[in-house]
Design a protein around this motif. Structure first.
Motif, short mmCIF file in Angstrom:
data_model
loop_
_atom_site.label_atom_id
_atom_site.label_comp_id
_atom_site.label_asym_id
_atom_site.label_seq_id
_atom_site.Cartn_x
_atom_site.Cartn_y
_atom_site.Cartn_z
N GLY A 4 0.56 -1.18 0.01
CA GLY A 4 0.11 0.11 -0.09
C GLY A 4 1.08 1.35 -0.06
O GLY A 4 2.03 1.36 0.29
N VAL A 5 0.13 2.40 -0.09
CA VAL A 5 1.14 3.85 -0.32
C VAL A 5 0.38 4.70 0.48
O VAL A 5 -1.19 4.76 0.40
N MET A 6 1.00 5.65 1.35
CA MET A 6 0.25 6.78 2.01
C MET A 6 0.26 7.77 0.59
O MET A 6 1.28 8.19 0.23
N VAL A 7 -0.86 8.38 0.42
CA VAL A 7 -1.37 9.37 -0.50
C VAL A 7 -1.70 10.72 0.24
O VAL A 7 -2.49 10.79 1.07
N LYS A 8 -1.05 11.84 0.17
CA LYS A 8 -1.24 13.04 0.81
C LYS A 8 -2.31 13.57 0.00
O LYS A 8 -2.36 13.68 -1.13
N LEU A 9 -3.36 14.22 0.95
CA LEU A 9 -4.33 14.96 0.65
C LEU A 9 -4.21 16.57 1.12
O LEU A 9 -3.29 16.93 1.58
N GLU A 10 -5.21 17.38 0.83
CA GLU A 10 -5.41 18.53 1.41
C GLU A 10 -5.44 18.86 2.70
O GLU A 10 -5.95 17.82 3.55
N ARG A 11 -4.90 19.90 3.41
CA ARG A 11 -5.12 20.20 4.58
C ARG A 11 -4.23 18.93 5.47
O ARG A 11 -4.81 18.87 6.66
N ARG A 12 -3.26 18.52 5.06
CA ARG A 12 -2.35 17.59 6.02
C ARG A 12 -3.03 16.26 6.19
O ARG A 12 -2.64 15.35 7.03
N THR B 132 -4.14 12.49 4.84
CA THR B 132 -3.55 11.37 4.19
C THR B 132 -4.59 10.27 4.04
O THR B 132 -5.41 10.16 4.91
N VAL B 133 -4.22 9.42 3.12
CA VAL B 133 -5.24 8.22 2.77
C VAL B 133 -4.27 7.06 2.30
O VAL B 133 -3.30 7.18 1.75
N ARG B 134 -4.61 5.65 2.71
CA ARG B 134 -3.79 4.56 2.44
C ARG B 134 -4.49 3.74 1.56
O ARG B 134 -5.62 3.61 1.74
N LEU B 135 -3.66 3.66 0.41
CA LEU B 135 -4.41 2.99 -0.67
C LEU B 135 -3.46 1.79 -1.00
O LEU B 135 -2.35 1.78 -1.05
N PRO B 136 -4.27 0.76 -1.62
CA PRO B 136 -3.60 -0.23 -2.06
C PRO B 136 -2.71 -0.09 -3.54
O PRO B 136 -3.10 0.97 -4.06
#
Length: 214
Positions: free
Chosen positions: A159-167, A169-173
């Motif tokens: 999986g990978v951590m993807v940065k979103l707005e306003r600090r 993050t979301v974990r995605l496969p």
């Protein structure tokens, strides 16, 4: 289910990455998956942990759609086909297999596939103990970092951590790809994610509606 794809040429072969946790090898007409973990939900329920009973059913439905969409002639399972021995979940796979009897299935055994698998014999599955060489790839369950081979593996549930707005993050496969290996995401949705081992890899992440490179 919304199928999204991303096509790449690797080792002069056409590989189609999907947001449905599977890879399609065009030249071999093969759907490639890892870590199906049949029996995991039944094992948890048997031990008193309330897990929904339809998780495997949804995984197998998704697999059927992929095979039909790509007109696949074979299915390569890169390890951890089973999670435990034969249990109620396995009956679901037996039924699925009967509906897909013409499909060639090859299983490269993983660390969870250590049980005596006599009950697989009537399902016409070719079982490989360690690794399978289908030029130009080596299929093996646990990642193999070799300068001489391009390996396709699973095991890590990447999986990978993807940065979103306003600090946020979301974990995605994701799929992980380097110059000499490709690590598949777990096909079963009832698995965790390893987001700590992304160095030296390009990541192809996905959601229910998207697939994209990082």
């Amino acid at each position: 289910m919304t199928l999204q794809t991303l096509e790449k040429t690797i080792q002069n072969q056409t590989l189609v990455f999907t947001n449905q946790r599977a890879l399609f090898w065009q030249e071999q007409k093969a759907v490639i998956i890892s870590d199906l973990h049949i029996g995991k939900t039944a094992y948890f329920r048997k031990n008193g942990i309330p897990i929904p009973s339809d998780i495997l059913e949804k995984d197998l439905t998704r697999l059927s759609i992929l095979i039909e969409n790509f007109s696949a002639e074979q299915l390569l399972i890169v390890g951890d086909f089973l999670h435990a021995g034969k249990n109620k979940d396995f009956e679901l796979f037996e039924e699925w297999r009967s509906k897909n009897s013409s499909l060639k299935i090859i299983l490269i055994k993983g660390n969870h596939d250590i049980h005596k698998a006599d009950f697989l014999k009537h399902l016409d599955i070719t079982i490989i103990d360690n690794s399978l060489n289908l030029e130009p790839f080596t299929f093996i369950h646990e990642p193999l970092d070799s300068e001489n081979d391009f390996s396709i593996s699973g095991h890590l549930h990447p999986g990978v951590m993807v940065k979103l707005e306003r600090r946020k993050t979301v974990r995605l496969p994701c799929f992980r790809v380097s110059d000499n290996q490709l690590i598949l995401p777990a096909f079963s949705e009832f698995t965790g994610l390893d987001t700590k081992s992304c160095e030296d890899f390009d990541c192809i992440a996905f959601t229910e509606d998207l697939i994209f490179e990082l």
